[in-house]
Design an enzyme around this catalytic site. Structure first.
Site: not given
Ligand code: C5P
Length: 316
Positions: A20, A150
């Protein structure tokens, strides 16, 4: 006859899931859970991860192999999101996690295009089908959200507004096809470090986010108007990504000088997305990057692309 039976291939399911680009990414103040509230508009593009799940012998557990561009940069142990997806689905359904997973990369690694999330989405659908688990779609989406912010969008695909952590989705109406070129760097950026730098740069006064800020962009999508879309692209993570990787400014400049309708850092970067007037123009933008020697690879694609889909399924 028995020879033919023993030669039958084991049950196997091949699934593909899209990467994406965030057409808009607005980031609010960090919450006590360490996540940032987002107002984002995702568009799935025609760069796909493929995950093949093959039934393994009882007690074999999960195994994982990876091929394709940048495969060497991808972990093949339980830290891989596809592995975690299979393990979590087995845990939730009470089924044995006996599966050999193979990922064929088609989305840049650690580039802000959700390639790892696509692997998780594809592994969920592949294992659900392989194990005949029959998990309802709504529950698959919940499991997806646990794996990463995501992952639910990679299941859904097309174009969607994301709120919450980016995991609460509403499909968006679009017309036609948009033509993108993505310029990637060999060394990725870590998403948490880009969010951290966002906090440092924005300070405590970060305003709350609202999808209403993107009405121009939504109009452009509905009208199928790439010129208006190019003008409306927005990414709050662009400044922190540029701060961590100043040389990305040149990538943005080269695409702008080559007539891109809009240029933006994709997600948390370091991939840069340039919007072309046509497929041909998107290819020309990639050629300009290559000639200027400012990216390590170019990937042209269009959006919107469909969400996670079964490609082939060999069952018993
Ligand atoms: O959810 P995911 O593991 O992809 O996110 C990776 C990191 O990105 C999270 O641990 C966080 O530090 C950051 N993040 C965030 N806010 C979001 C999505 C991700 O701070 N909405």
């Amino acid at each position: 006859m028995s020879g033919r039976l023993s030669a039958a291939p084991p049950p196997s399911v091949r699934v593909r899931a899209p990467g994406k680009v965030n057409l808009a990414l607005r980031v609010g103040p960090v919450g006590s859970d360490g996540y940032h509230p987002l107002a984002t508009i995702f568009q799935a593009v025609t760069l796909f991860e493929e995950v093949t799940a093959t039934l393994a012998a009882p007690g074999a557990g999960i195994s994982l192999t990876v091929s394709g561009p940048q495969a060497d940069d991808v972990p093949t142990d339980e830290t891989n999101l596809a592995w975690r997806a299979a393990a979590l689905l087995a845990d939730r359904t009470g089924l044995a996690a006996d599966v050999a997973l193979h990922i064929t990369k088609g989305v840049p690694v650690a580039g802000g295009m959700a390639g790892g999330s696509a692997d998780a989405a594809a592994a969920l659908l592949a294992c659900d089908t392989l194990w005949e688990a029959g998990v309802p779609r709504s529950e698959l989406v919940e499991i997806a959200a646990e794996l990463g912010a995501d992952v639910p969008f990679s299941l859904l695909g097309h174009t969607a507004v994301g709120t919450g952590r980016g995991d609460l989705l509403t499909p968006a109406m679009t017309r036609g096809e948009f033509h993108w070129c993505f310029g990637t760097q060999r060394v990725g950026l870590s998403t948490p470090s880009v969010f951290r730098r966002f906090d440092e740069l924005a300070g405590p006064s970060t305003p709350a986010v609202a999808p209403a800020d993107d009405t121009e962009l939504m109009h452009a999508l509905r009208a199928g108007d790439p010129v208006a879309l190019g003008k409306a692209l927005h990414n709050d993570l662009q400044a922190p990504a540029l701060d961590l990787r100043p040389e990305l400014a040149e990538v943005l400049d080269v695409a702008t000088e080559s007539g891109a309708l809009g240029v933006i850092v994709s997600g948390s970067g370091p991939t840069v997305a340039a919007l072309g007037r046509s497929r041909q123009h998107a290819l020309a933008l990639g050629a300009a990057w290559t000639a200027a020697d400012v990216v390590d690879a170019v990937w042209c694609a269009s959006g919107p692309a469909p969400g996670t889909q079964i490609v082939t399924s060999i069952t018993r």
